[in-house]
Design a protein around this motif. Structure first.
Motif, PDB file in Angstrom:
ATOM      1  N   LEU A 294     -52.178  49.092  38.809  1.00 61.27           N
ATOM      2  CA  LEU A 294     -52.345  49.742  37.745  1.00 61.27           C
ATOM      3  C   LEU A 294     -53.146  48.960  36.779  1.00 61.27           C
ATOM      4  O   LEU A 294     -54.147  49.402  36.113  1.00 61.27           O
ATOM      5  N   ARG A 295     -52.823  47.507  36.815  1.00 60.09           N
ATOM      6  CA  ARG A 295     -53.586  46.795  35.510  1.00 60.09           C
ATOM      7  C   ARG A 295     -54.912  46.798  36.014  1.00 60.09           C
ATOM      8  O   ARG A 295     -55.746  46.825  34.946  1.00 60.09           O
ATOM      9  N   ALA A 296     -55.293  46.228  37.248  1.00 61.19           N
ATOM     10  CA  ALA A 296     -56.539  46.035  37.358  1.00 61.19           C
ATOM     11  C   ALA A 296     -57.773  47.368  37.353  1.00 61.19           C
ATOM     12  O   ALA A 296     -58.479  47.623  36.965  1.00 61.19           O
ATOM     13  N   ARG A 297     -56.857  48.379  37.768  1.00 61.45           N
ATOM     14  CA  ARG A 297     -57.704  49.798  37.725  1.00 61.45           C
ATOM     15  C   ARG A 297     -58.004  50.203  36.408  1.00 61.45           C
ATOM     16  O   ARG A 297     -59.003  50.874  36.112  1.00 61.45           O
ATOM     17  N   GLN A 298     -56.653  50.209  35.694  1.00 61.34           N
ATOM     18  CA  GLN A 298     -57.262  50.502  34.317  1.00 61.34           C
ATOM     19  C   GLN A 298     -58.144  49.766  33.510  1.00 61.34           C
ATOM     20  O   GLN A 298     -58.991  50.430  32.775  1.00 61.34           O
ATOM     21  N   PHE A 299     -58.146  48.482  33.734  1.00 59.05           N
ATOM     22  CA  PHE A 299     -59.144  47.679  33.028  1.00 59.05           C
ATOM     23  C   PHE A 299     -60.476  48.158  33.562  1.00 59.05           C
ATOM     24  O   PHE A 299     -61.432  48.320  32.899  1.00 59.05           O
ATOM     25  N   MET A 300     -60.613  48.417  35.105  1.00 65.84           N
ATOM     26  CA  MET A 300     -61.698  48.808  35.537  1.00 65.84           C
ATOM     27  C   MET A 300     -62.484  50.012  35.087  1.00 65.84           C
ATOM     28  O   MET A 300     -63.626  50.080  34.776  1.00 65.84           O
ATOM     29  N   TYR A 301     -61.681  50.887  35.156  1.00 63.56           N
ATOM     30  CA  TYR A 301     -61.970  52.273  34.583  1.00 63.56           C
ATOM     31  C   TYR A 301     -62.270  52.392  33.090  1.00 63.56           C
ATOM     32  O   TYR A 301     -63.231  53.017  32.822  1.00 63.56           O
ATOM     33  N   ALA A 302     -61.515  51.573  32.404  1.00 67.86           N
ATOM     34  CA  ALA A 302     -61.856  51.670  30.998  1.00 67.86           C
ATOM     35  C   ALA A 302     -62.980  51.049  30.517  1.00 67.86           C
ATOM     36  O   ALA A 302     -63.905  51.706  29.958  1.00 67.86           O
ATOM     37  N   VAL A 303     -63.469  50.006  31.288  1.00 66.22           N
ATOM     38  CA  VAL A 303     -64.742  49.208  31.266  1.00 66.22           C
ATOM     39  C   VAL A 303     -65.998  50.334  31.504  1.00 66.22           C
ATOM     40  O   VAL A 303     -67.024  50.551  30.850  1.00 66.22           O
ATOM     41  N   ALA A 304     -65.655  50.968  32.760  1.00 67.11           N
ATOM     42  CA  ALA A 304     -66.714  51.865  33.178  1.00 67.11           C
ATOM     43  C   ALA A 304     -67.026  52.894  32.251  1.00 67.11           C
ATOM     44  O   ALA A 304     -68.244  53.465  32.009  1.00 67.11           O
ATOM     45  N   GLU A 305     -65.996  53.598  31.749  1.00 60.70           N
ATOM     46  CA  GLU A 305     -65.938  54.604  30.776  1.00 60.70           C
ATOM     47  C   GLU A 305     -66.842  54.374  29.305  1.00 60.70           C
ATOM     48  O   GLU A 305     -67.445  54.743  28.894  1.00 60.70           O
ATOM     49  N   LYS A 306     -66.354  52.833  29.061  1.00 61.82           N
ATOM     50  CA  LYS A 306     -67.186  52.296  27.928  1.00 61.82           C
ATOM     51  C   LYS A 306     -68.676  52.206  28.122  1.00 61.82           C
ATOM     52  O   LYS A 306     -69.809  52.766  27.252  1.00 61.82           O
ATOM     53  N   TRP A 307     -69.002  51.705  29.396  1.00 67.09           N
ATOM     54  CA  TRP A 307     -70.195  51.562  29.717  1.00 67.09           C
ATOM     55  C   TRP A 307     -71.040  52.989  29.762  1.00 67.09           C
ATOM     56  O   TRP A 307     -72.171  53.130  29.318  1.00 67.09           O
ATOM     57  N   ASP A 308     -70.374  53.913  30.406  1.00 66.03           N
ATOM     58  CA  ASP A 308     -70.986  55.342  30.500  1.00 66.03           C
ATOM     59  C   ASP A 308     -71.183  56.132  29.034  1.00 66.03           C
ATOM     60  O   ASP A 308     -72.020  56.506  28.607  1.00 66.03           O
ATOM     61  N   GLN A 309     -70.036  55.990  28.219  1.00 65.19           N
ATOM     62  CA  GLN A 309     -70.080  56.667  26.911  1.00 65.19           C
ATOM     63  C   GLN A 309     -70.960  55.993  25.800  1.00 65.19           C
ATOM     64  O   GLN A 309     -71.080  56.584  24.727  1.00 65.19           O
TER      65      GLN A 309
END
Ligand SMILES: Cc1cc2nc3c(=O)[nH]c(=O)nc-3n(C[C@H](O)[C@H](O)[C@H](O)COP(=O)(O)OP(=O)(O)OC[C@H]3O[C@@H](n4cnc5c(N)ncnc54)[C@H](O)[C@@H]3O)c2cc1C
Length: 386
Positions: A294-309
């Motif tokens: 949970l911790r690693a995936r939340q972190f990864m997807y949050a950073v990816a979203e930031k990158w895209d948006q």
């Protein structure tokens, strides 16, 4: 759909992409044991990935691709890695490089146009071949020993690369070399069929054996000057697409987690009245696996979203992208270790997948960026901050 996965699918497009990856994950999983034994990249996997247009997912729409975002790339790559980490890591290089080239204008427009059409129409695949025995990881900034010497309109390239993922099945290599007349590192786009280019089968590793990351030998390889597609100083932007690496190792960890829970729910030794899933120390390990994921995936997807948006913030995202890689690969190693402890001695057997997951996640340590460099970068940033 796995309960851990559902929160990350937010749109119908993502749901469709996920279903494609899910279908492919099942297919590559059937072949994972064989490709691991052979240390070969599966031709059947490649056929499936091409026939389903997986290899064109990151191409711009104008070339018939789906132009998927980094977030979407992680969704599909993580799922594919649940089937086979080696297939996913290999495809991640190709998809990531295509995305980088499409977005960052690194190449002359006409060269990229020709290349993109070949990816679209002929399903050609590519990878960056940068590592060398004497230079080590290119992320350390060493100068390649591979040399490109000018000869009229051509360059003559000589060198020895290693860790060349999918070398035997690639259509194009993007090879780094020291370009003598420019006194700088450049990258050449070299078709696999070019005379003087040879794959040497050296890949006999502990993990990620199915990536077939063999050596590439370049002996008096003559290329036109137009094939010098990039110079080093052109690419200063952080590489968001490298998030395919943490996605891959988390995918392997999810597979181990799912299979360990399945085992725990079905195994009831005759010393117990319940399956081992009801035993406190097993539940502790299951909880710890999900906590890590949970911790690693939340972190990864949050950073990816930031990158895209927020494209305007991409230049600042280097430390976060790097931290995701370290967090995810360490979490993945821990999860697979816990899964092995849940399963017990059976996990050592080649009849189960656990020992392959255990070996495969270990390779994550040696994909870029390297942990010591990331920690050092974070420290420097903190100390230098006003
Ligand atoms: C499965 C897999 C697939 C890969 N696919 C590709 C690919 O497709 N293309 C490609 O180009 N590469 C690929 N690589 C190679 C990868 O990017 C690294 O180059 C490779 O793993 C070697 O890294 P290293 O850190 O072990 O090597 P080295 O850089 O030789 O490091 C060896 C040791 O020395 C230390 N060290 C070296 N230099 C420094 C320094 N300057 N400062 C501090 N410590 C240092 C390292 O920390 C390490 O402990 C792949 C690797 C793996 C595992």
């Amino acid at each position: 759909m796995s309960d851990l996965f559902s929160p990350f699918i937010k749109t119908e497009k993502q749901n469709e992409l996920y279903k494609l990856a899910e279908k492919l994950a099942l297919r590559v999983k059937e072949r994972a044991k064989e490709t691991d034994e052979q240390a070969a990249f599966s031709k059947e996997n490649l056929r499936d990935l091409k026939e389903t247009d997986y290899v064109t997912l990151t191409l711009p729409k104008k070339y018939g691709g789906k132009e998927i975002s980094i977030y979407e790339l992680l969704l599909v790559q993580e799922k594919l890695a649940e089937g086979d980490g080696s297939a996913a890591l290999s495809m991640g290089w190709h998809l990531g490089v295509v995305k980088e080239l499409a977005e960052d204008d690194l190449w002359d427009e006409s060269v990229f146009d020709r290349f993109a059409k070949e990816v679209s129409e002929e399903k050609k695949i590519v990878n960056r071949i940068a590592s060398e025995p004497a230079t080590g990881s290119p992320s350390r900034g060493g100068i390649p020993e591979t040399r490109a010497v000018r000869d009229g309109d051509n360059y003559i390239i000589n060198g020895h690369k290693n860790f060349a993922t999918m070398a035997g099945v690639l259509d194009y290599y993007i090879v780094t070399a020291y370009v003598e007349d420019q006194e700088e590192i450049g990258s050449f786009l070299i078709p696999a069929i070019t005379p003087g280019v040879n794959v040497k089968h050296t890949w006999d590793t502990l993990g990620m054996r199915g990536t077939a990351s063999d050596d590439l030998l370049l002996e008096d390889v003559r290329v036109h000057q137009d094939q010098l597609v990039e110079m080093k100083q052109q690419s200063k932007k952080p590489k968001g697409w490298l998030l395919h690496i943490p996605a891959c190792y988390l995918g392997i960890a999810i597979a181990a987690r799912n299979e360990a829970i399945e085992f725990a729910k079905s195994y009831q030794p005759n010393s117990l009245n319940t399956p081992i899933s009801e035993v406190p120390h097993i539940q502790q390990k299951i909880g710890e696996m999900d906590f890590e994921l949970l911790r690693a995936r939340q972190f990864m997807y949050a950073v990816a979203e930031k990158w895209d948006q927020f494209p305007e913030k991409q230049m600042e995202l280097g430390p976060e992208l790097s931290a995701v890689k370290v967090a995810a690969t360490n979490a993945a190693s821990k999860v697979v270790d816990l899964a092995m402890r849940i399963v017990g001695g059976r996990g050592l057997s080649k009849h189960f997948n656990f020992e392959r997951y255990y070996r495969d996640v270990r390779a994550g340590l040696h994909n870029p960026p390297m942990e010591d460099a990331v920690i050092q970068m974070l420290a420097r940033k903190a100390i230098d901050a006003k």
